[in-house]
Scaffold this motif. Sequence first.
Motif, PDB file in Angstrom:
ATOM      1  N   ALA A   1      -2.844  13.254   1.691  1.00  0.00           N
ATOM      2  CA  ALA A   1      -2.247  12.107   2.404  1.00  0.00           C
ATOM      3  C   ALA A   1      -2.312  10.837   1.569  1.00  0.00           C
ATOM      4  CB  ALA A   1      -2.967  11.900   3.739  1.00  0.00           C
ATOM      5  N   VAL A   2      -3.357  10.711   0.750  1.00  0.00           N
ATOM      6  CA  VAL A   2      -3.492   9.519  -0.093  1.00  0.00           C
ATOM      7  C   VAL A   2      -2.421   9.517  -1.182  1.00  0.00           C
ATOM      8  CG1 VAL A   2      -5.016   8.266  -1.687  1.00  0.00           C
ATOM      9  CG2 VAL A   2      -5.962   9.323   0.388  1.00  0.00           C
ATOM     10  N   PHE A   3      -2.190  10.694  -1.800  1.00  0.00           N
ATOM     11  CA  PHE A   3      -1.115  10.798  -2.802  1.00  0.00           C
ATOM     12  C   PHE A   3       0.229  10.410  -2.179  1.00  0.00           C
ATOM     13  CE2 PHE A   3      -4.048  13.891  -4.934  1.00  0.00           C
ATOM     14  CZ  PHE A   3      -4.055  13.320  -6.195  1.00  0.00           C
ATOM     15  N   ASP A   4       0.477  10.890  -0.978  1.00  0.00           N
ATOM     16  CA  ASP A   4       1.744  10.595  -0.291  1.00  0.00           C
ATOM     17  C   ASP A   4       1.883   9.105   0.006  1.00  0.00           C
ATOM     18  OD1 ASP A   4       2.276  13.284  -0.361  1.00  0.00           O
ATOM     19  OD2 ASP A   4       1.661  13.667   1.710  1.00  0.00           O
ATOM     20  N   TYR A   5       0.782   8.496   0.437  1.00  0.00           N
ATOM     21  CA  TYR A   5       0.782   7.063   0.766  1.00  0.00           C
ATOM     22  C   TYR A   5       1.069   6.224  -0.485  1.00  0.00           C
ATOM     23  CZ  TYR A   5      -0.990   2.415   1.949  1.00  0.00           C
ATOM     24  OH  TYR A   5      -1.103   1.060   2.121  1.00  0.00           O
ATOM     25  N   ILE A   6       0.376   6.561  -1.589  1.00  0.00           N
ATOM     26  CA  ILE A   6       0.573   5.823  -2.849  1.00  0.00           C
ATOM     27  C   ILE A   6       2.027   5.967  -3.316  1.00  0.00           C
ATOM     28  CG2 ILE A   6      -0.065   5.716  -5.296  1.00  0.00           C
ATOM     29  CD1 ILE A   6      -2.318   4.669  -3.614  1.00  0.00           C
ATOM     30  N   ALA A   7       2.544   7.197  -3.294  1.00  0.00           N
ATOM     31  CA  ALA A   7       3.920   7.436  -3.744  1.00  0.00           C
ATOM     32  C   ALA A   7       4.917   6.627  -2.911  1.00  0.00           C
ATOM     33  CB  ALA A   7       4.240   8.925  -3.664  1.00  0.00           C
ATOM     34  N   ALA A   8       4.723   6.605  -1.612  1.00  0.00           N
ATOM     35  CA  ALA A   8       5.662   5.909  -0.718  1.00  0.00           C
ATOM     36  C   ALA A   8       5.661   4.403  -0.945  1.00  0.00           C
ATOM     37  CB  ALA A   8       5.310   6.215   0.738  1.00  0.00           C
ATOM     38  N   ASN A   9       4.537   3.847  -1.427  1.00  0.00           N
ATOM     39  CA  ASN A   9       4.417   2.405  -1.613  1.00  0.00           C
ATOM     40  C   ASN A   9       4.630   1.954  -3.058  1.00  0.00           C
ATOM     41  OD1 ASN A   9       3.417   1.024   1.063  1.00  0.00           O
ATOM     42  ND2 ASN A   9       2.408   3.015   0.955  1.00  0.00           N
ATOM     43  N   THR A  10       4.917   2.914  -3.927  1.00  0.00           N
ATOM     44  CA  THR A  10       5.141   2.613  -5.342  1.00  0.00           C
ATOM     45  C   THR A  10       6.641   2.503  -5.606  1.00  0.00           C
ATOM     46  OG1 THR A  10       3.113   3.775  -5.978  1.00  0.00           O
ATOM     47  CG2 THR A  10       4.784   3.509  -7.680  1.00  0.00           C
ATOM     48  N   PRO A  11       7.081   1.462  -6.345  1.00  0.00           N
ATOM     49  CA  PRO A  11       8.518   1.306  -6.605  1.00  0.00           C
ATOM     50  C   PRO A  11       9.187   2.571  -7.145  1.00  0.00           C
ATOM     51  CG  PRO A  11       7.375  -0.670  -7.306  1.00  0.00           C
ATOM     52  CD  PRO A  11       6.310   0.297  -6.850  1.00  0.00           C
ATOM     53  N   LEU A  12       8.509   3.307  -8.016  1.00  0.00           N
ATOM     54  CA  LEU A  12       9.117   4.516  -8.575  1.00  0.00           C
ATOM     55  C   LEU A  12       9.029   5.705  -7.621  1.00  0.00           C
ATOM     56  CD1 LEU A  12       8.025   4.353 -12.340  1.00  0.00           C
ATOM     57  CD2 LEU A  12      10.202   3.687 -11.314  1.00  0.00           C
ATOM     58  N   ARG A  13       8.358   5.494  -6.482  1.00  0.00           N
ATOM     59  CA  ARG A  13       8.262   6.510  -5.412  1.00  0.00           C
ATOM     60  C   ARG A  13       7.586   7.803  -5.856  1.00  0.00           C
ATOM     61  NH1 ARG A  13       9.240   2.474  -3.140  1.00  0.00           N
ATOM     62  NH2 ARG A  13      10.795   2.063  -1.528  1.00  0.00           N
TER      63      ARG A  13
ATOM     64  N   GLY B   1       3.339   2.885 -12.043  1.00  0.00           N
ATOM     65  CA  GLY B   1       4.645   2.983 -11.405  1.00  0.00           C
ATOM     66  C   GLY B   1       5.079   1.705 -10.703  1.00  0.00           C
ATOM     67  N   GLY B   2       4.392   0.591 -10.993  1.00  0.00           N
ATOM     68  CA  GLY B   2       4.794  -0.690 -10.418  1.00  0.00           C
ATOM     69  C   GLY B   2       4.114  -1.044  -9.109  1.00  0.00           C
ATOM     70  N   LEU B   3       3.115  -0.271  -8.702  1.00  0.00           N
ATOM     71  CA  LEU B   3       2.419  -0.557  -7.441  1.00  0.00           C
ATOM     72  C   LEU B   3       1.753  -1.923  -7.490  1.00  0.00           C
ATOM     73  CD1 LEU B   3       1.529   0.653  -4.674  1.00  0.00           C
ATOM     74  CD2 LEU B   3      -0.523   1.488  -5.828  1.00  0.00           C
ATOM     75  N   VAL B   4       1.076  -2.204  -8.595  1.00  0.00           N
ATOM     76  CA  VAL B   4       0.419  -3.497  -8.800  1.00  0.00           C
ATOM     77  C   VAL B   4       1.165  -4.278  -9.864  1.00  0.00           C
ATOM     78  CG1 VAL B   4      -1.649  -4.592  -9.779  1.00  0.00           C
ATOM     79  CG2 VAL B   4      -1.888  -2.785  -8.081  1.00  0.00           C
TER      80      VAL B   4
END
Length: 264
Positions: A215-227, A259-262
């Motif tokens: 679930a954490v991987f999914d959450y990070i991916a969903a909130n990262t510009p590169l998805r 991936g642009g998250l931060v």
Amino acid sequence: MQQHHIHTPSAPTFDQQVVLVTGGARGLGEHLVRAFLREGAKVVINYLKSAQAAEQLANDYPNQALALQADVTDADAVGALFAKAHAHFGQPITTVINNALPAFSFNGDARENAEQLSWNNVHQQFEGIVKGALNTTQAALSGMREAGFGRIVNVGTNLFQNPVVPYHDYTAAKAALLSLTRTLSQDLGPDQITVNMVSGGLLRTTDASAATPEAVFDYIAANTPLRRVTTPAEFADAILFFASPWSRSVTGQNLVVDGGLVKN
């Protein structure tokens, strides 16, 4: 009008460098080792306990790679590693990638919160991350000065800016390493030694992130510009930049590769 030409030293290409990757036998370290080998560098694969993995990796590149055991928190062991590498390759280690990580599981649900955190937790991370990097840096200096060139790249974390999981001990040690990165860059710049940090987020997947819930991987991916979650191989490519001639005027920096998250 007289023109003043400032001499810009040329930086060695990968095939002229001996690179040390601490904690290089598995996880992110293995990807870092393979990235440098792919580019033609000679690589010292440092390991603590993963002898079999380190030797296997070295055997794949018999002329380019050397597996050496050393606990990075032990200054004498680190010094001996540098001497062995110099004797083996006939030239000093000029590029140090401080990747080694004290035993740590990236599972936020299982980490100590503010009430549970002990100084022992913090001290363990400081010993491995800060003392380890200090030991490798000090062991590298004479060889780097002899070569007139040096590259130190420290592995950081995007948790500085985005502490979504309470890895208090790990993040505090990496933050201290960022300060050391900056002060060392100031101190060692006149010797043409650059010191930088590359900070990842969650990587998919390393030994350390294997405990991370899906679930954490999914959450990070969903909130990262590169998805998507950054891979260790993508992170390793960014580290190559700081060892390459293209970064010869970059020092004291922290590049976030997530991936642009931060936004740094």
